[in-house]
Write a protein that holds these residues in place. Sequence first.
Motif, short mmCIF file in Angstrom:
data_model
loop_
_atom_site.label_atom_id
_atom_site.label_comp_id
_atom_site.label_asym_id
_atom_site.label_seq_id
_atom_site.Cartn_x
_atom_site.Cartn_y
_atom_site.Cartn_z
N SER A 1 0.80 -1.23 0.00
CA SER A 1 0.00 0.00 0.00
C SER A 1 0.83 1.28 0.00
O SER A 1 0.28 2.38 -0.10
N THR A 2 2.15 1.16 0.11
CA THR A 2 2.99 2.35 0.15
C THR A 2 4.38 2.02 -0.37
O THR A 2 4.77 0.85 -0.42
N THR A 3 5.12 3.06 -0.76
CA THR A 3 6.51 2.87 -1.20
C THR A 3 7.48 3.14 -0.06
O THR A 3 8.69 3.17 -0.26
N ALA A 4 6.96 3.33 1.14
CA ALA A 4 7.81 3.66 2.29
C ALA A 4 8.78 2.54 2.62
O ALA A 4 8.47 1.35 2.47
N SER A 5 9.97 2.92 3.07
CA SER A 5 10.92 1.96 3.63
C SER A 5 10.54 1.72 5.08
O SER A 5 9.95 2.58 5.73
N THR A 6 10.90 0.54 5.59
CA THR A 6 10.50 0.18 6.96
C THR A 6 11.70 0.11 7.90
O THR A 6 12.75 -0.42 7.54
N VAL A 7 11.49 0.66 9.09
CA VAL A 7 12.41 0.48 10.21
C VAL A 7 11.76 -0.53 11.14
O VAL A 7 10.67 -0.28 11.66
N LEU A 8 12.40 -1.67 11.32
CA LEU A 8 11.84 -2.73 12.15
C LEU A 8 12.61 -2.79 13.47
O LEU A 8 13.82 -3.00 13.47
N ILE A 9 11.89 -2.60 14.57
CA ILE A 9 12.50 -2.61 15.90
C ILE A 9 12.02 -3.87 16.62
O ILE A 9 10.84 -3.98 16.97
N VAL A 10 12.92 -4.83 16.81
CA VAL A 10 12.54 -6.10 17.42
C VAL A 10 13.67 -6.62 18.31
O VAL A 10 14.82 -6.24 18.16
N ASN A 11 13.31 -7.50 19.24
CA ASN A 11 14.32 -8.19 20.04
C ASN A 11 14.99 -9.28 19.23
O ASN A 11 16.18 -9.56 19.40
N ARG A 12 14.22 -9.92 18.34
CA ARG A 12 14.75 -11.06 17.60
C ARG A 12 13.99 -11.25 16.30
O ARG A 12 12.80 -10.99 16.23
N ILE A 13 14.71 -11.66 15.27
CA ILE A 13 14.07 -12.03 14.01
C ILE A 13 14.59 -13.39 13.59
O ILE A 13 15.80 -13.61 13.50
N ASP A 14 13.70 -14.31 13.39
CA ASP A 14 14.06 -15.66 12.98
C ASP A 14 14.58 -15.63 11.54
O ASP A 14 14.09 -14.87 10.71
N GLN A 15 15.57 -16.48 11.25
CA GLN A 15 16.14 -16.52 9.90
C GLN A 15 15.07 -16.79 8.85
O GLN A 15 15.19 -16.32 7.71
N ALA A 16 14.04 -17.52 9.22
CA ALA A 16 13.00 -17.87 8.26
C ALA A 16 12.25 -16.64 7.75
O ALA A 16 11.66 -16.66 6.67
N PHE A 17 12.27 -15.55 8.54
CA PHE A 17 11.52 -14.35 8.17
C PHE A 17 12.43 -13.25 7.59
O PHE A 17 11.93 -12.25 7.09
#
Length: 207
Positions: A64-80
Amino acid sequence: MKRIGVAVSASDPLTLAGLREQVAGHQQFIPVPESRLSEADVFVLAADTVTHDVMALLRQVAASTTASTVLIVNRIDQAFLLGAVECRMAVLLPRPVAINEHVIKAIRVASSGGAMMPSETLGELLEQIKALQTEVLAPNGLNASGLTVREIDVLRLVAEGFDTVQIAEKLSYSERTIKNVIYAMTSRLKLRNRAHAVAYALRAGIL
């Protein structure tokens, strides 16, 4: 100083309130409500970890947008990880360091077309891209741009101004084959015409 439209979302109300306060308190940023995502230059999403629901939201935002995303997380699984990048995640910021100055820097980096993530995460991403290249793309004659070697050869000649007949002669193919190559390529990559295909290849660094 260019102003940046920033939309924020978070998995908990306290974090959401904090992000909104940071964005509203910075003179370079323009707060954008989630209901007007198309106006945002950067989308900031905070969560504990990346789940299927988080990925669904990232895909929705990317659509829905051309915006870039800043993702703030404790952990991201390799699968994602690769999927998040495909949804235009430009910055991955660990929650423990997501203090005001780091969030501001992250938004600026994403807005400028840059990228930033922890070194170990970058290493994991590069390994996934390498596996994609060797296990999926290369066996099918493709590279990371989504173009085959033959398609690249054709596009190089198109970019040099040759017509279909001349390209067929230079590559020792029939005129019909060249037309089929161009049609298949533009259809698969949703490109409008030959000029659009050349522009795509230039942006991908192929030509």
